[in-house]
Each structure stands twice: as C-alpha cells, then as structure tokens.
Design a protein around this motif. Structure first.
Motif, PDB file in Angstrom:
ATOM      1  N   GLU A 179      -3.553   5.939   0.415  1.00  0.00           N
ATOM      2  CA  GLU A 179      -2.973   6.362   1.702  1.00  0.00           C
ATOM      3  C   GLU A 179      -3.702   5.707   2.865  1.00  0.00           C
ATOM      4  OE1 GLU A 179      -2.416  10.533   2.046  1.00  0.00           O
ATOM      5  OE2 GLU A 179      -1.555  10.347   4.070  1.00  0.00           O
ATOM      6  N   VAL A 214       0.865  -1.192   0.000  1.00  0.00           N
ATOM      7  CA  VAL A 214       0.000   0.000   0.000  1.00  0.00           C
ATOM      8  C   VAL A 214       0.895   1.235   0.000  1.00  0.00           C
ATOM      9  CG1 VAL A 214      -1.995   1.079   1.097  1.00  0.00           C
ATOM     10  CG2 VAL A 214      -1.529  -1.352   1.500  1.00  0.00           C
ATOM     11  N   GLU A 215       0.807   2.037  -1.037  1.00  0.00           N
ATOM     12  CA  GLU A 215       1.717   3.185  -1.189  1.00  0.00           C
ATOM     13  C   GLU A 215       0.918   4.445  -1.543  1.00  0.00           C
ATOM     14  OE1 GLU A 215       5.050   4.072  -0.829  1.00  0.00           O
ATOM     15  OE2 GLU A 215       4.172   5.983  -1.442  1.00  0.00           O
ATOM     16  N   LYS A 216       1.148   5.505  -0.781  1.00  0.00           N
ATOM     17  CA  LYS A 216       0.338   6.709  -1.008  1.00  0.00           C
ATOM     18  C   LYS A 216       0.725   7.492  -2.273  1.00  0.00           C
ATOM     19  CE  LYS A 216       2.667   9.598   2.470  1.00  0.00           C
ATOM     20  NZ  LYS A 216       3.491  10.629   1.955  1.00  0.00           N
ATOM     21  N   ILE A 220      22.646   5.624  -2.058  1.00  0.00           N
ATOM     22  CA  ILE A 220      22.857   4.678  -0.949  1.00  0.00           C
ATOM     23  C   ILE A 220      24.345   4.356  -0.818  1.00  0.00           C
ATOM     24  CG2 ILE A 220      20.554   3.644  -1.130  1.00  0.00           C
ATOM     25  CD1 ILE A 220      21.975   1.198  -2.465  1.00  0.00           C
ATOM     26  N   ASN A 221      24.699   3.803   0.325  1.00  0.00           N
ATOM     27  CA  ASN A 221      26.115   3.506   0.543  1.00  0.00           C
ATOM     28  C   ASN A 221      26.467   2.090   0.057  1.00  0.00           C
ATOM     29  OD1 ASN A 221      25.193   1.763   2.469  1.00  0.00           O
ATOM     30  ND2 ASN A 221      25.954   2.910   4.208  1.00  0.00           N
ATOM     31  N   ARG A 276      11.633   7.421  -0.041  1.00  0.00           N
ATOM     32  CA  ARG A 276      12.523   8.580   0.115  1.00  0.00           C
ATOM     33  C   ARG A 276      13.673   8.584  -0.879  1.00  0.00           C
ATOM     34  NH1 ARG A 276      14.220   7.844   5.853  1.00  0.00           N
ATOM     35  NH2 ARG A 276      12.945   5.981   5.650  1.00  0.00           N
ATOM     36  N   LEU A 277      13.930   7.455  -1.507  1.00  0.00           N
ATOM     37  CA  LEU A 277      15.018   7.432  -2.484  1.00  0.00           C
ATOM     38  C   LEU A 277      14.534   7.827  -3.883  1.00  0.00           C
ATOM     39  CD1 LEU A 277      16.814   4.149  -1.400  1.00  0.00           C
ATOM     40  CD2 LEU A 277      17.784   6.426  -1.318  1.00  0.00           C
ATOM     41  N   ASP A 322      14.991   2.053   7.922  1.00  0.00           N
ATOM     42  CA  ASP A 322      16.278   2.543   8.423  1.00  0.00           C
ATOM     43  C   ASP A 322      16.260   3.009   9.873  1.00  0.00           C
ATOM     44  OD1 ASP A 322      14.636   4.544   7.149  1.00  0.00           O
ATOM     45  OD2 ASP A 322      16.240   5.965   7.567  1.00  0.00           O
ATOM     46  N   SER A 366      18.324  11.768  11.084  1.00  0.00           N
ATOM     47  CA  SER A 366      19.558  11.518  10.375  1.00  0.00           C
ATOM     48  C   SER A 366      20.397  10.537  11.187  1.00  0.00           C
ATOM     49  CB  SER A 366      20.309  12.815  10.160  1.00  0.00           C
ATOM     50  OG  SER A 366      20.507  13.425  11.388  1.00  0.00           O
ATOM     51  N   LEU A 407      18.011  -1.115   8.261  1.00  0.00           N
ATOM     52  CA  LEU A 407      17.101  -1.570   7.193  1.00  0.00           C
ATOM     53  C   LEU A 407      17.339  -3.054   6.882  1.00  0.00           C
ATOM     54  CD1 LEU A 407      16.163   0.381   3.989  1.00  0.00           C
ATOM     55  CD2 LEU A 407      16.686  -2.020   3.849  1.00  0.00           C
ATOM     56  N   VAL A 431      14.700  15.149  10.852  1.00  0.00           N
ATOM     57  CA  VAL A 431      14.969  16.342  10.042  1.00  0.00           C
ATOM     58  C   VAL A 431      14.149  16.276   8.754  1.00  0.00           C
ATOM     59  CG1 VAL A 431      17.304  16.806  10.873  1.00  0.00           C
ATOM     60  CG2 VAL A 431      16.977  15.238   8.976  1.00  0.00           C
TER      61      VAL A 431
HETATM   62  C1  LIG Z   1      18.845  12.369   6.581  1.00  0.00           C
HETATM   63  C2  LIG Z   1      18.903  10.982   6.006  1.00  0.00           C
HETATM   64  C3  LIG Z   1      19.981  10.618   5.261  1.00  0.00           C
HETATM   65  C4  LIG Z   1      20.018   9.349   4.713  1.00  0.00           C
HETATM   66  N1  LIG Z   1      21.103   9.022   3.988  1.00  0.00           N
HETATM   67  C5  LIG Z   1      21.202   7.794   3.505  1.00  0.00           C
HETATM   68  C6  LIG Z   1      22.368   7.402   2.806  1.00  0.00           C
HETATM   69  O1  LIG Z   1      23.272   8.191   2.602  1.00  0.00           O
HETATM   70  N2  LIG Z   1      22.450   6.127   2.376  1.00  0.00           N
HETATM   71  C7  LIG Z   1      21.439   5.233   2.622  1.00  0.00           C
HETATM   72  O2  LIG Z   1      21.566   4.082   2.248  1.00  0.00           O
HETATM   73  N3  LIG Z   1      20.316   5.601   3.226  1.00  0.00           N
HETATM   74  C8  LIG Z   1      20.178   6.834   3.688  1.00  0.00           C
HETATM   75  N4  LIG Z   1      19.053   7.184   4.366  1.00  0.00           N
HETATM   76  C9  LIG Z   1      17.978   6.205   4.522  1.00  0.00           C
HETATM   77  C10 LIG Z   1      17.187   5.929   3.239  1.00  0.00           C
HETATM   78  O3  LIG Z   1      16.498   7.071   2.777  1.00  0.00           O
HETATM   79  C11 LIG Z   1      16.175   4.832   3.581  1.00  0.00           C
HETATM   80  O4  LIG Z   1      16.828   3.803   4.277  1.00  0.00           O
HETATM   81  C12 LIG Z   1      15.611   4.217   2.321  1.00  0.00           C
HETATM   82  O5  LIG Z   1      15.018   5.215   1.539  1.00  0.00           O
HETATM   83  C13 LIG Z   1      14.590   3.115   2.637  1.00  0.00           C
HETATM   84  O6  LIG Z   1      13.515   3.650   3.329  1.00  0.00           O
HETATM   85  P1  LIG Z   1      12.204   2.831   3.637  1.00  0.00           P
HETATM   86  O7  LIG Z   1      11.803   1.954   2.524  1.00  0.00           O
HETATM   87  O8  LIG Z   1      12.337   2.165   4.953  1.00  0.00           O
HETATM   88  O9  LIG Z   1      11.175   4.025   3.829  1.00  0.00           O
HETATM   89  P2  LIG Z   1      10.653   5.071   2.743  1.00  0.00           P
HETATM   90  O10 LIG Z   1      11.572   5.173   1.602  1.00  0.00           O
HETATM   91  O11 LIG Z   1      10.337   6.319   3.495  1.00  0.00           O
HETATM   92  O12 LIG Z   1       9.307   4.384   2.257  1.00  0.00           O
HETATM   93  C14 LIG Z   1       8.101   4.482   2.972  1.00  0.00           C
HETATM   94  C15 LIG Z   1       6.971   4.615   1.981  1.00  0.00           C
HETATM   95  O13 LIG Z   1       5.755   4.686   2.704  1.00  0.00           O
HETATM   96  C16 LIG Z   1       4.901   5.606   2.060  1.00  0.00           C
HETATM   97  N5  LIG Z   1       3.920   6.072   3.049  1.00  0.00           N
HETATM   98  C17 LIG Z   1       4.117   6.898   4.102  1.00  0.00           C
HETATM   99  N6  LIG Z   1       2.974   7.095   4.783  1.00  0.00           N
HETATM  100  C18 LIG Z   1       2.034   6.349   4.133  1.00  0.00           C
HETATM  101  C19 LIG Z   1       0.640   6.134   4.373  1.00  0.00           C
HETATM  102  N7  LIG Z   1      -0.012   6.693   5.392  1.00  0.00           N
HETATM  103  N8  LIG Z   1      -0.027   5.331   3.511  1.00  0.00           N
HETATM  104  C20 LIG Z   1       0.617   4.722   2.466  1.00  0.00           C
HETATM  105  N9  LIG Z   1       1.938   4.908   2.204  1.00  0.00           N
HETATM  106  C21 LIG Z   1       2.628   5.709   3.034  1.00  0.00           C
HETATM  107  C22 LIG Z   1       5.826   6.701   1.579  1.00  0.00           C
HETATM  108  O14 LIG Z   1       5.258   7.429   0.501  1.00  0.00           O
HETATM  109  C23 LIG Z   1       7.051   5.890   1.142  1.00  0.00           C
HETATM  110  O15 LIG Z   1       7.041   5.573  -0.227  1.00  0.00           O
HETATM  111  C24 LIG Z   1      18.962   8.425   4.920  1.00  0.00           C
HETATM  112  C25 LIG Z   1      17.864   8.812   5.664  1.00  0.00           C
HETATM  113  C26 LIG Z   1      17.849  10.056   6.236  1.00  0.00           C
HETATM  114  C27 LIG Z   1      16.689  10.420   7.060  1.00  0.00           C
END
Ligand SMILES: Cc1cc2nc3c(=O)[nH]c(=O)nc-3n(C[C@H](O)[C@H](O)[C@H](O)COP(=O)(O)OP(=O)(O)OC[C@H]3O[C@@H](n4cnc5c(N)ncnc54)[C@H](O)[C@@H]3O)c2cc1C
Length: 424
Positions: free
Chosen positions: A224, A35-37, A62-63, A44-45, A399, A370, A411, A281
């Motif tokens: 959402e 489920v993705e909004k 990513i690293n 976030r990527l 993360d 962060s 992660l 942040v």
């Molecule tokens: C400041 C900062 C720096 C970073 N730097 C790095 C880096 O240098 N290298 C690295 O590897 N990682 C880095 N990261 C982490 C990286 O961004 C995440 O690990 C990566 O994007 C995976 O995130 P995720 O899938 O867990 O969450 P997300 O990518 O946030 O995915 C969550 C999803 O849920 C969706 N969502 C949210 N609310 C709802 C809702 N109510 N209903 C439906 N969908 C919803 C969002 O739209 C999103 O698509 C950093 C993070 C931060 C905060």
C-alpha cells in the motif's frame, strides 16, 4: 533500501494493467512496477476475496464499449489473446422480488411498462403512460436539458415514478430527480446494451504476463502506498513494502483514494476538484455461498429494501449503495446491513431456503462516484473538457478522469492519452 523502476503504476485495477501493458510495448527496455494494496489484481471489478473465497466485491460487469476495447487490447497483444477465454457470462436477465414473488424479464427491456409492473406491480404499469409521454417529449427534444425534477409533471409518489427510481439506480443514477433527462436516457441505453462479467484478476494478469516473464513488469501486491513526493526529478513513494522510486508515476486509482497519498500540490487544478467537490458512493455488500445453485435472474432488484442481488452460480451478492460520507457513520452502515439481511431472508424464503449459512461475508466497498449526472457534478466534470492534464512524468488514468458521464469512455481516453504522453 529504495528499489528503483523507470515507471511506477499506482493501482492494479483494469486501468493500471492496461496502461502498464501499453507502456511496456512503447518502452520495451524500461522497468515498470505495478503497486497494488490488495492480494489480487482487478481493483473494483475484482470478483473474489481470496481469503473469504467469496464473491464479495463490487461492480464486476462492464459495458459493450469497454468490452470491445479490451477485446482489441487482447487481440493486439503479442500472444494474440482472446477475451472469450476470460469471459464468465453476459448478464441478460433482470428480475424483481416483490411481495414474495420473483418476476423475471430482460435487462434490455427493463425500462418499460412490463419492467415497472414487475418492480412496483400493476398500478405502476397502469400509470407508466406518464413516463412514456415524458420520454416521447424528451425524444422530440422538448425537455432534453431539464433536470427530471422539472420535466416530470406527475407526483413522485406515483407507482411508475417509484419503479423508475429503482430502475435508474441500477443504471448508475443515484438521484433520478436531479439528473438531466437527456443523460438519463443515455444511461438507460448504456446499461441496457450489455453487461459482461470476466475473470478480472486473470484478465489483468494476462495483459501483462509476457512483460512479467521478461522481468520488465513487476507486480507488487499487498503493497500500500502511504505517501509520495517528487525530489530531484524522481518520485519517491513510501509503501508498506518499503520505499520505491521512479522517473514516471502513473496514478491508476480513483482520485478519492489517490488524494490520500498524493498531496494536492501535485494535482492539476480542475482534476483535484473531482475528489474535493464531488461526492462518491459506496457499496455495502453481503456475499454468501449457498450449498446449492438456485435459478435466479442475473440481476434481481428488491425494491422494498432498495437492494440489488447478483447471482454467480451458488454465490449470491447482495448490494446496497450508500453515500460515501455516510460510510463514516456507523449507524448508516448498520442500517444498510440490516436492509441487506432482510433482502437475503426475503429472497431465500422465495426459494424455501431458511438455513443460516456460516459463510456470509460483508464488505464495505468505496466504489467512487457514479459519474457526473447531477448538475453540480456536471459543472465540475465540464471543466475537464478539452483540458490537458497528462504530464510526461505524472499520468492520471481511470473512470473518473475525464468529462464523460460514462466511466468506460474516461478510462479508455485517459489510458490512451496517458500512455502517449509519458516520456522516460
Ligand atoms: C457506481 C459505479 C458503477 C460503475 N459501473 C460500471 C459499469 O457498469 N461498467 C463499467 O465498465 N464500469 C463501471 N464502473 C467503473 C469501473 O468499476 C472502473 O472503470 C474499473 O473497475 C476500472 O477501474 P480502475 O482500474 O481505474 O480503478 P480500480 O479498479 O479502483 O483500481 C485501483 C486499484 O488501486 C488500488 N489502490 C487503491 N489505493 C491504493 C494504495 N494506496 N496503494 C496501492 N494500491 C491502491 C486498489 O486496491 C485497486 O485495485 C463503475 C464505477 C462506479 C463507481
């Protein structure tokens, strides 16, 4: 009418796509919905806003560690996928724009006298010896567990200290002075090792493609989640696309987002302290497509405005970080936008481009925290060390879910442990 699945994955970022793919391999007969909004996977990527057609979203690199994990994930995929097919670039070069001049070096060598020189001028290079001296004491283990505020004996206004502040923000340390020196070193090493940029939405789709074709994974975009409750052994989700139900719920989004629709009572205690006791942040991002490509380093810092610029062909992304709570205060966001606009003018002036383009796009992206680098954040995260929060019917991955100050480590571990724990 309620639509039922065996497993609901709440969030289509990298962690959601990977865990959905792994859960399909573990339970090939079960039905899974992501489920993705937003209209695209990638979270976030994600690099582009579909409507604006611009590079308007966040972090996007990513690293090495996460890159290798993804590489392995794709190699183990039944279709034997190759990460190189999704790779856009490896960020290597780092520049600084100061007094109208753009200098260039490498990310790997940025934390050095030369890096300080390009960011804060000759004076910074001159007193960089103080930083070197402090770092060598750290290497000898003398000041390892002190916060920088104690370890640093010089003035914080010295040009080298100012250059260090700019660099460490880039490495993911928003406040250098409250950061433990050992952690600071680890962050410098991590950021300098590698920065990979892939086509994230395509890569996420590839991980789940086969299961989608088999009808075992359904992707519900632009849906959402507004509320969730557990009733008679089932999760009931109210979403903008209608009600959904499942036996297992996987929360694959940041705790700050998930806390809005999953009430506190469902959270294991130390885990709920993350969104309650730590401050994430946000990034204010100005994206712009130029009518020609300009040759600039992969990452550029503009110290006077405290802005970072990422270049992807003719698309520029100017980013400023602000405290999460200040994103609720309009004047703070307006100030950040002004910084971005000044940074844009300065950068383009260095290339003799003065034209106003009509295709600028501004986004406010809550990037979450962060990672725990201040002492109080470390205390909250340390409560998660060794603590088992994954449950058979409720999984948290991403993360922020873990005690490591490296998001990639949290992660990877939370996806692996979460997948093992599910019982359906
Ligand atoms: C400041 C900062 C720096 C970073 N730097 C790095 C880096 O240098 N290298 C690295 O590897 N990682 C880095 N990261 C982490 C990286 O961004 C995440 O690990 C990566 O994007 C995976 O995130 P995720 O899938 O867990 O969450 P997300 O990518 O946030 O995915 C969550 C999803 O849920 C969706 N969502 C949210 N609310 C709802 C809702 N109510 N209903 C439906 N969908 C919803 C969002 O739209 C999103 O698509 C950093 C993070 C931060 C905060």
């Amino acid at each position: 009418m309620t639509t039922s699945y065996d497993i609901l994955v709440a969030g289509g970022g990298l962690s959601g796509a990977i865990i959905a793919g792994r859960l399909h391999e573990r339970f090939p007969d079960k039905t899974i919905a992501i489920v993705e909004k937003e209209p695209l996977l990638g979270g976030r990527l994600r690099t582009t806003d579909q409507n604006a057609g611009l590079w308007s979203y966040g972090l996007n690199a990513i690293n090495e560690n996460l890159y290798e994990f993804l590489d392995q994930t794709l190699k183990n995929h039944p279709d034997n996928l190759e990460i190189s097919s999704y790779l856009i670039r490896k960020r290597v070069t780092l520049g600084a724009l100061s007094a109208g001049k753009l200098s260039s070096g490498t990310i790997a060598d940025s934390f050095s006298e030369q890096g300080a020189r390009s960011i804060a001028g000759a004076a910074a290079a001159k007193d960089w010896t103080n930083i070197d001296e402090m770092m060598s004491k750290i290497e000898e283990g003398k000041r390892n567990d002190q916060p920088m505020a104690q370890a640093w004996k010089g003035t914080r206004k010295s040009p080298a200290a100012i250059a260090t502040e700019h660099l460490t923000r880039l490495y993911g340390v928003p406040d250098i002075w409250s950061c433990n020196v050992m952690d600071l070193q680890a962050k410098i090493k991590d950021y300098s090792s590698s920065q990979w940029v892939c086509d994230w939405p395509k890569l996420c789709e590839a991980i789940i493609k086969r299961a989608v074709e088999l009808g075992k994974i359904t992707v519900l975009t632009e849906t959402e989640i507004a509320e969730a409750e557990e009733k008679d052994g089932h999760w009931q989700l109210a979403t903008t696309g209608g009600p959904l139900q499942s036996k297992v719920l996987v929360v694959s989004q940041s705790p700050w987002d998930a806390l809005r629709w999953l009430s506190k009572e469902h959270w294991p205690n130390p885990l709920v302290n993350l969104p309650v006791k730590t401050k994430p942040v946000s990034a204010v991002i100005l994206s712009e497509t130029l009518d020609k490509e300009i040759e600039i380093p992969d990452v550029v810092v503009i110290p006077a405005e405290n802005v970072q610029v990422y270049a992807e062909g003719s698309i520029l992304s100017f980013q400023a970080t602000v405290n999460y709570e200040s994103t609720l205060v309009a004047p703070d966001v307006v100030k950040a936008i002004r910084r971005l606009k000044r940074a844009r003018t300065k950068l383009l002036a260095a290339f003799d481009i003065s034209k106003e383009f009509g295709n600028q796009h501004i986004a406010l992206q809550p990037v979450a925290w962060s990672q725990p680098v201040t002492a109080s954040e470390r205390r909250v995260a340390s409560k998660l060390s060794g603590y088992k929060w994954q449950a058979a019917k409720l999984i948290f991955c991403g993360d922020a879910y873990g005690d490591s100050m490296f998001g990639d480590v949290n992660l990877i571990n939370s996806v692996i442990e979460g997948c093992q724990k599910v019982s359906v």
